[in-house]
Design an enzyme around this catalytic site. Structure first.
Site, PDB file in Angstrom:
ATOM      1  N   PHE A  97       0.798  -1.226   0.000  1.00 26.71           N
ATOM      2  CA  PHE A  97       0.000   0.000   0.000  1.00 26.71           C
ATOM      3  C   PHE A  97       0.834   1.281   0.000  1.00 26.71           C
ATOM      4  O   PHE A  97       0.272   2.382  -0.033  1.00 26.71           O
ATOM      5  CB  PHE A  97      -0.957   0.011   1.195  1.00 26.71           C
ATOM      6  CG  PHE A  97      -0.268  -0.049   2.539  1.00 26.71           C
ATOM      7  CD1 PHE A  97       0.247   1.092   3.132  1.00 26.71           C
ATOM      8  CD2 PHE A  97      -0.149  -1.264   3.213  1.00 26.71           C
ATOM      9  CE1 PHE A  97       0.875   1.034   4.366  1.00 26.71           C
ATOM     10  CE2 PHE A  97       0.476  -1.326   4.453  1.00 26.71           C
ATOM     11  CZ  PHE A  97       0.989  -0.171   5.026  1.00 26.71           C
ATOM     12  N   HIS A 126      -4.033   9.881  10.827  1.00 30.90           N
ATOM     13  CA  HIS A 126      -2.914   9.049  11.271  1.00 30.90           C
ATOM     14  C   HIS A 126      -2.693   9.380  12.734  1.00 30.90           C
ATOM     15  O   HIS A 126      -2.808  10.537  13.140  1.00 30.90           O
ATOM     16  CB  HIS A 126      -1.634   9.372  10.491  1.00 30.90           C
ATOM     17  CG  HIS A 126      -0.394   8.842  11.147  1.00 30.90           C
ATOM     18  ND1 HIS A 126       0.075   7.569  10.903  1.00 30.90           N
ATOM     19  CD2 HIS A 126       0.427   9.383  12.083  1.00 30.90           C
ATOM     20  CE1 HIS A 126       1.154   7.371  11.656  1.00 30.90           C
ATOM     21  NE2 HIS A 126       1.386   8.458  12.381  1.00 30.90           N
ATOM     22  N   ASN A 183      -8.533   7.314   5.394  1.00 34.92           N
ATOM     23  CA  ASN A 183      -9.218   6.994   6.651  1.00 34.92           C
ATOM     24  C   ASN A 183      -9.237   8.166   7.632  1.00 34.92           C
ATOM     25  O   ASN A 183      -9.453   7.984   8.819  1.00 34.92           O
ATOM     26  CB  ASN A 183      -8.610   5.746   7.287  1.00 34.92           C
ATOM     27  CG  ASN A 183      -7.146   5.913   7.642  1.00 34.92           C
ATOM     28  OD1 ASN A 183      -6.553   6.958   7.416  1.00 34.92           O
ATOM     29  ND2 ASN A 183      -6.559   4.868   8.196  1.00 34.92           N
ATOM     30  N   THR A 220      -8.267   1.134  11.704  1.00 35.53           N
ATOM     31  CA  THR A 220      -7.648   1.721  10.515  1.00 35.53           C
ATOM     32  C   THR A 220      -8.623   1.779   9.346  1.00 35.53           C
ATOM     33  O   THR A 220      -8.688   2.768   8.631  1.00 35.53           O
ATOM     34  CB  THR A 220      -6.389   0.916  10.118  1.00 35.53           C
ATOM     35  OG1 THR A 220      -5.508   0.883  11.243  1.00 35.53           O
ATOM     36  CG2 THR A 220      -5.671   1.544   8.942  1.00 35.53           C
ATOM     37  N   ARG A 227      -5.702   6.597  19.882  1.00 33.40           N
ATOM     38  CA  ARG A 227      -6.000   5.409  19.067  1.00 33.40           C
ATOM     39  C   ARG A 227      -7.455   4.980  19.266  1.00 33.40           C
ATOM     40  O   ARG A 227      -8.121   4.570  18.314  1.00 33.40           O
ATOM     41  CB  ARG A 227      -5.068   4.249  19.421  1.00 33.40           C
ATOM     42  CG  ARG A 227      -3.592   4.541  19.333  1.00 33.40           C
ATOM     43  CD  ARG A 227      -2.953   4.526  18.008  1.00 33.40           C
ATOM     44  NE  ARG A 227      -3.185   3.351  17.215  1.00 33.40           N
ATOM     45  CZ  ARG A 227      -2.957   3.308  15.910  1.00 33.40           C
ATOM     46  NH1 ARG A 227      -2.502   4.375  15.283  1.00 33.40           N
ATOM     47  NH2 ARG A 227      -3.177   2.224  15.225  1.00 33.40           N
TER      48      ARG A 227
END
Length: 141
Positions: free
Chosen positions: A59, A117, A114, A93, A87
């Site tokens: 990716f 980060h 998404n 993710t 997180r």
């Protein structure tokens, strides 16, 4: 509990959706203080250096294309257990697998786009913060 710092990027597609303020509100609601922030347009070289640990992953090319496709908002967050807390509020993710109400579920579109980060460990947070911020650009409050 330990007060920690973590690093976060609001990715280009989320920036274009004009959700920076909504994301910042979620950080602050989760007791994560924004102690430094910048808007940048990453170069390919900056992005490749930042994501160097993913260089041999399938990716990688898509990740670099996505993260350099427009401006990003980068920030240093501070709070108790900041890495874990960030997180948790980001979610999985893959936005399709993220729990409802998490940032990625609410603002992410795909595995690559998404929305955010976030550092995955204290060691990563230290490296990532130092990659983009000078010591005198960070202000605990």
């Amino acid at each position: 509990m330990a007060v920690e710092r973590t690093f976060s990027i609001i990715k280009p597609k989320a920036v274009t959706k004009n959700v920076i303020g909504a994301i910042y509100t979620r950080f602050e609601t989760a007791k994560l203080k924004i102690i430094s922030a910048k808007m940048l347009l990453l170069t390919i070289e900056q992005a490749e250096g930042f994501y160097v640990e993913h260089k041999n992953r399938d990716f990688f090319t898509n990740l670099i294309q996505s993260i350099t496709s427009g401006p990003v908002m980068i920030q240093v967050l501070e709070g108790e257990n900041a890495v874990k807390r960030n997180r948790e509020i980001m979610g999985e993710t893959d936005p399709k697998k993220a729990l409802a109400g998490t940032l990625r579920a609410d603002f992410g579109d795909s595995l690559t786009d998404n929305a955010l980060h976030g550092s995955d460990s204290l060691a990563s947070a230290e490296r990532e913060i130092a990659y983009f911020f000078k010591f005198d650009e960070i202000f605990s409050r």
